[in-house]
Design a protein around this motif. Sequence first.
Motif, PDB file in Angstrom:
ATOM      1  N   MET A   1      98.323   8.354  61.403  1.00 34.28           N
ATOM      2  CA  MET A   1      98.564   7.782  62.817  1.00 34.28           C
ATOM      3  C   MET A   1      98.950   9.910  63.494  1.00 34.28           C
ATOM      4  O   MET A   1     100.186  10.328  63.101  1.00 34.28           O
ATOM      5  CB  MET A   1     100.012   6.945  63.795  1.00 34.28           C
ATOM      6  N   THR A   2      98.310  10.128  64.041  1.00 35.78           N
ATOM      7  CA  THR A   2      98.285  11.584  64.773  1.00 35.78           C
ATOM      8  C   THR A   2      99.561  11.514  66.087  1.00 35.78           C
ATOM      9  O   THR A   2      98.902  10.771  66.911  1.00 35.78           O
ATOM     10  CB  THR A   2      97.368  12.437  64.955  1.00 35.78           C
ATOM     11  N   PHE A   3     101.029  11.636  65.813  1.00 32.03           N
ATOM     12  CA  PHE A   3     101.345  12.002  67.327  1.00 32.03           C
ATOM     13  C   PHE A   3     101.573  13.415  68.245  1.00 32.03           C
ATOM     14  O   PHE A   3     101.247  14.220  67.312  1.00 32.03           O
ATOM     15  CB  PHE A   3     103.039  12.023  66.282  1.00 32.03           C
ATOM     16  N   LYS A   4     101.211  12.933  69.167  1.00 31.65           N
ATOM     17  CA  LYS A   4     101.013  13.809  70.137  1.00 31.65           C
ATOM     18  C   LYS A   4     102.878  15.122  70.722  1.00 31.65           C
ATOM     19  O   LYS A   4     102.526  15.759  71.271  1.00 31.65           O
ATOM     20  CB  LYS A   4     100.855  13.894  71.602  1.00 31.65           C
ATOM     21  N   ALA A   5     103.971  13.892  70.551  1.00 34.62           N
ATOM     22  CA  ALA A   5     105.261  14.744  70.172  1.00 34.62           C
ATOM     23  C   ALA A   5     105.883  14.585  68.875  1.00 34.62           C
ATOM     24  O   ALA A   5     105.844  13.435  68.669  1.00 34.62           O
ATOM     25  CB  ALA A   5     105.564  14.569  71.769  1.00 34.62           C
ATOM     26  N   VAL A   6     107.104  14.994  69.055  1.00 28.75           N
ATOM     27  CA  VAL A   6     108.270  14.836  67.870  1.00 28.75           C
ATOM     28  C   VAL A   6     109.501  15.148  68.950  1.00 28.75           C
ATOM     29  O   VAL A   6     110.278  16.185  68.956  1.00 28.75           O
ATOM     30  CB  VAL A   6     108.609  15.230  66.919  1.00 28.75           C
ATOM     31  N   LEU A   7     110.434  14.344  68.710  1.00 31.66           N
ATOM     32  CA  LEU A   7     111.657  14.795  69.934  1.00 31.66           C
ATOM     33  C   LEU A   7     112.495  14.473  68.432  1.00 31.66           C
ATOM     34  O   LEU A   7     112.205  13.407  67.272  1.00 31.66           O
ATOM     35  CB  LEU A   7     112.310  12.486  70.153  1.00 31.66           C
ATOM     36  N   PHE A   8     113.610  14.681  68.751  1.00 40.38           N
ATOM     37  CA  PHE A   8     114.537  15.234  67.463  1.00 40.38           C
ATOM     38  C   PHE A   8     115.986  15.096  67.895  1.00 40.38           C
ATOM     39  O   PHE A   8     116.432  15.402  69.199  1.00 40.38           O
ATOM     40  CB  PHE A   8     114.724  16.486  66.515  1.00 40.38           C
ATOM     41  N   ASP A   9     116.560  14.059  67.718  1.00 39.56           N
ATOM     42  CA  ASP A   9     117.789  14.392  67.290  1.00 39.56           C
ATOM     43  C   ASP A   9     118.809  16.055  67.129  1.00 39.56           C
ATOM     44  O   ASP A   9     118.338  16.466  66.033  1.00 39.56           O
ATOM     45  CB  ASP A   9     118.926  13.290  66.521  1.00 39.56           C
ATOM     46  N   PHE A  10     119.827  16.263  67.990  1.00 36.36           N
ATOM     47  CA  PHE A  10     120.389  17.843  67.367  1.00 36.36           C
ATOM     48  C   PHE A  10     121.751  17.453  65.839  1.00 36.36           C
ATOM     49  O   PHE A  10     121.784  17.700  64.746  1.00 36.36           O
ATOM     50  CB  PHE A  10     121.442  17.720  68.567  1.00 36.36           C
ATOM     51  N   SER A  11     122.864  16.764  66.497  1.00 40.06           N
ATOM     52  CA  SER A  11     123.619  16.910  65.656  1.00 40.06           C
ATOM     53  C   SER A  11     123.242  15.596  64.455  1.00 40.06           C
ATOM     54  O   SER A  11     123.417  14.326  64.158  1.00 40.06           O
ATOM     55  CB  SER A  11     124.522  16.145  66.430  1.00 40.06           C
ATOM     56  N   GLY A  12     123.460  16.427  62.897  1.00 40.73           N
ATOM     57  CA  GLY A  12     123.337  15.497  61.469  1.00 40.73           C
ATOM     58  C   GLY A  12     121.838  14.845  61.567  1.00 40.73           C
ATOM     59  O   GLY A  12     121.495  14.574  60.790  1.00 40.73           O
ATOM     60  N   THR A  13     121.080  16.420  62.083  1.00 37.95           N
ATOM     61  CA  THR A  13     118.994  16.087  62.051  1.00 37.95           C
ATOM     62  C   THR A  13     118.987  17.396  62.116  1.00 37.95           C
ATOM     63  O   THR A  13     117.878  17.776  60.850  1.00 37.95           O
ATOM     64  CB  THR A  13     118.891  15.089  63.186  1.00 37.95           C
ATOM     65  N   LEU A  14     118.978  18.052  63.132  1.00 41.33           N
ATOM     66  CA  LEU A  14     118.395  19.715  62.956  1.00 41.33           C
ATOM     67  C   LEU A  14     119.769  20.290  62.428  1.00 41.33           C
ATOM     68  O   LEU A  14     120.052  22.176  61.905  1.00 41.33           O
ATOM     69  CB  LEU A  14     118.235  20.089  64.509  1.00 41.33           C
ATOM     70  N   PHE A  15     121.021  20.665  62.668  1.00 45.81           N
ATOM     71  CA  PHE A  15     122.433  20.932  62.923  1.00 45.81           C
ATOM     72  C   PHE A  15     122.853  20.128  62.217  1.00 45.81           C
ATOM     73  O   PHE A  15     123.142  19.496  62.455  1.00 45.81           O
ATOM     74  CB  PHE A  15     122.492  21.250  64.089  1.00 45.81           C
ATOM     75  N   ARG A  16     123.843  20.954  61.669  1.00 43.44           N
ATOM     76  CA  ARG A  16     125.555  20.410  60.897  1.00 43.44           C
ATOM     77  C   ARG A  16     126.599  21.062  61.541  1.00 43.44           C
ATOM     78  O   ARG A  16     126.855  21.951  61.149  1.00 43.44           O
ATOM     79  CB  ARG A  16     125.262  20.249  59.823  1.00 43.44           C
ATOM     80  N   ILE A  17     127.765  20.339  61.966  1.00 44.31           N
ATOM     81  CA  ILE A  17     128.632  20.871  62.535  1.00 44.31           C
ATOM     82  C   ILE A  17     129.713  21.629  60.734  1.00 44.31           C
ATOM     83  O   ILE A  17     129.430  20.770  60.038  1.00 44.31           O
ATOM     84  CB  ILE A  17     129.416  19.633  63.241  1.00 44.31           C
ATOM     85  N   GLU A  18     130.289  22.451  61.557  1.00 45.11           N
ATOM     86  CA  GLU A  18     130.756  22.676  60.102  1.00 45.11           C
ATOM     87  C   GLU A  18     132.188  22.035  59.341  1.00 45.11           C
ATOM     88  O   GLU A  18     132.457  20.552  60.236  1.00 45.11           O
ATOM     89  CB  GLU A  18     132.240  23.815  60.807  1.00 45.11           C
ATOM     90  N   SER A  19     132.805  21.930  59.194  1.00 43.08           N
ATOM     91  CA  SER A  19     134.389  21.167  58.159  1.00 43.08           C
ATOM     92  C   SER A  19     135.186  20.842  59.417  1.00 43.08           C
ATOM     93  O   SER A  19     135.156  21.935  59.983  1.00 43.08           O
ATOM     94  CB  SER A  19     134.633  21.292  57.180  1.00 43.08           C
ATOM     95  N   ALA A  20     135.993  20.291  58.980  1.00 43.62           N
ATOM     96  CA  ALA A  20     137.380  19.886  59.871  1.00 43.62           C
ATOM     97  C   ALA A  20     138.554  20.724  59.235  1.00 43.62           C
ATOM     98  O   ALA A  20     139.080  21.628  60.199  1.00 43.62           O
ATOM     99  CB  ALA A  20     137.526  18.645  59.570  1.00 43.62           C
ATOM    100  N   ARG A  21     138.341  21.572  58.532  1.00 44.60           N
ATOM    101  CA  ARG A  21     138.759  22.873  58.149  1.00 44.60           C
ATOM    102  C   ARG A  21     138.411  24.214  58.372  1.00 44.60           C
ATOM    103  O   ARG A  21     139.723  24.758  59.033  1.00 44.60           O
ATOM    104  CB  ARG A  21     139.176  22.493  56.680  1.00 44.60           C
ATOM    105  N   SER A  22     137.145  23.947  58.360  1.00 48.75           N
ATOM    106  CA  SER A  22     136.215  25.199  58.917  1.00 48.75           C
ATOM    107  C   SER A  22     136.823  24.921  60.786  1.00 48.75           C
ATOM    108  O   SER A  22     137.134  26.424  61.356  1.00 48.75           O
ATOM    109  CB  SER A  22     134.833  25.205  58.630  1.00 48.75           C
TER     110      SER A  22
END
Length: 236
Positions: A1-22
């Motif tokens: 199937m060809t999609f016309k749009a893709v939705l992305f989550d932010f945290s844990g999908t496109l980006f990752r937060i720094e460690s708790a120590r950092s």
Amino acid sequence: MTFKAVLFDFSGTLFRIESARSWLDATLAQAGVAMPSDDVRRSAMRLAVAGALPGGPPPERVPEHLAGAWAVRDRSAAEHRAAYTGLAREARLPDPALYDALYERHMTPDAWRPYADAAEVLGALRGAGIAVGVVSNIGWDLRPVFRAHGLDALVNAYVLSFEHGVQKPDARLFQTACDELGQDPHDVLMVGDSREADGGASALGCEVFFVDHLPVEERPAGLRPVLALAGPGSAP
């Protein structure tokens, strides 16, 4: 199937937060607060266990007095801050000013790293004429993070829970994203790391693809399968 749009989550999908120590190290440096190394290590561990770092691991146990705030944390900026600063207080840091300082730190672009294939995948989708949206449960404006890391130009629309008073998995947030992109949900792919939250898109008829919420170094190509799923001509 060809999609016309893709939705992305932010945290844990496109980006990752720094460690708790950092996160704690940077906050202490910014605040000019000195702590012995062992105390910093122990405090970072307590913050991590408490689930106080937005985008980090969830709490091992949500204290009863914070259960209500935790359940609705992504509905508004005030509720998000209250939930996470409340969890941070469970770590019993030496300076009360650190709780808000930690919260401020996590909203800075320096606290986030894009996954290695994020720019490649977003760019390939846009190049193929496939619209891109970001749908996030969040209590603050993440657009500056995308701009700072050079990804903002690859996103057509941002739909953030705190701006709409609705949090995933409520299908209304995904419907808003589809409407902003001018697409029928059946023509849209949702990509996220949470089966509970991001899986809510399936109620509208969106296809859903899950990635693993891992450190950046451990997931160098987790988004690339999206190019094959999105349809012919989307992969470089």
